[in-house]
Design an enzyme around this catalytic site. Structure first.
Site, PDB file in Angstrom:
ATOM      1  N   SER A  40       0.816  -1.085  -0.002  1.00  0.00           N
ATOM      2  CA  SER A  40      -0.034  -0.006  -0.056  1.00  0.00           C
ATOM      3  C   SER A  40       0.676   1.245   0.071  1.00  0.00           C
ATOM      4  O   SER A  40       0.282   2.320  -0.303  1.00  0.00           O
ATOM      5  CB  SER A  40      -0.947  -0.047   1.218  1.00  0.00           C
ATOM      6  OG  SER A  40      -0.256   0.216   2.407  1.00  0.00           O
ATOM      7  N   LYS A  95       0.446   4.755   6.739  1.00  0.00           N
ATOM      8  CA  LYS A  95       0.010   5.642   5.691  1.00  0.00           C
ATOM      9  C   LYS A  95       0.725   6.727   5.695  1.00  0.00           C
ATOM     10  O   LYS A  95       1.440   7.442   6.476  1.00  0.00           O
ATOM     11  CB  LYS A  95      -1.614   5.983   5.742  1.00  0.00           C
ATOM     12  CG  LYS A  95      -2.182   4.452   5.804  1.00  0.00           C
ATOM     13  CD  LYS A  95      -2.053   3.514   4.454  1.00  0.00           C
ATOM     14  CE  LYS A  95      -2.991   2.224   4.448  1.00  0.00           C
ATOM     15  NZ  LYS A  95      -2.802   1.243   3.741  1.00  0.00           N
TER      16      LYS A  95
END
Length: 223
Positions: A40, A95
């Site tokens: 990701s 993230k």
């Protein structure tokens, strides 16, 4: 019992206890190790990267709690952060911060706008450059309670109506935009859920075709 043997045993025990205490203090207040398990955050972070995360970057917490006892700084847009996944706090996610409290975030055909301005994102990649059409945009309610329902529809990946980041929360996204399950789907991250800021890659290996060490990545700062 032999006095010399007993003295040696006691010294080893004391050294072990001190080492354990120091390890606990370092993990609680200074740094924590984190391993990248998914794609990701490509190409910033690769599967098999091992990071050190600074625990004190955003404040010193009371051990085993979310209470900040010494504030240091607030997360900034662009910071790569490790946090408790809001849907399952037992899992840690990593993230990039895109929206801070009060920011208005909008996504149009994969392009991210913050406070009405297109965000410059040299770190972001797209495997599918053409945006999936969004037939629902005119019907979407931007109320977070209704919009962020964890459904990973492809149109949600590429489109999002203007949404204001609430006080004490953050909007985060993975750099690998077409393969990241992030705030676009499940909503905001609480300030108290942040574990720290990614600092440096201390180890990296590619285990897809064996156990090849990525020497060039070791020592690389995360930004």
């Amino acid at each position: 019992m032999n006095p010399t043997w007993w003295k040696t045993l006691r010294e080893y025990a004391e050294a072990l206890i001190v080492a354990l205490v120091l390890a606990l203090v370092i993990r609680a207040f200074i740094v924590q190790a984190f391993k990248i398990p998914s794609e990701s955050m490509l190409n910033t972070l690769l599967v098999g990267d091992h990071l050190l995360v600074t625990k004190f970057a955003y404040g010193v917490r009371l051990p085993f709690s979310d209470k900040v006892i010494v504030p240091v700084s607030d997360p900034k847009r662009g910071d790569v952060v490790v946090f408790e996944y809001p849907v399952d706090p037992d899992k840690d996610f990593i993230k990039r911060v895109i929206g801070t409290p009060g920011d208005v975030v909008e996504i149009k055909a994969k392009q991210v706008f913050v406070n009405g301005k297109l965000l410059d994102e040299p770190y972001a990649i797209h495997d599918e450059p053409v945006a999936v059409p969004n037939p629902h945009m005119s019907e979407v309610n931007a109320d977070p309670a209704e919009y962020f329902d964890r459904n990973s529809f492809s149109w949600k990946r590429d489109w999002m109506p203007k949404t204001t980041v609430p006080e004490g929360k953050y909007f985060v996204m993975g750099d690998n935009r077409d393969h990241s399950y992030d705030s676009r789907f499940w909503g905001f991250v609480d300030r108290a859920a942040l574990r720290g800021k990614a600092l440096i890659i201390y180890w990296s290996w590619d285990f897809t075709g064996g156990l090849d060490i990525r020497w060039s990545r070791i020592g690389r700062l995360v930004h």
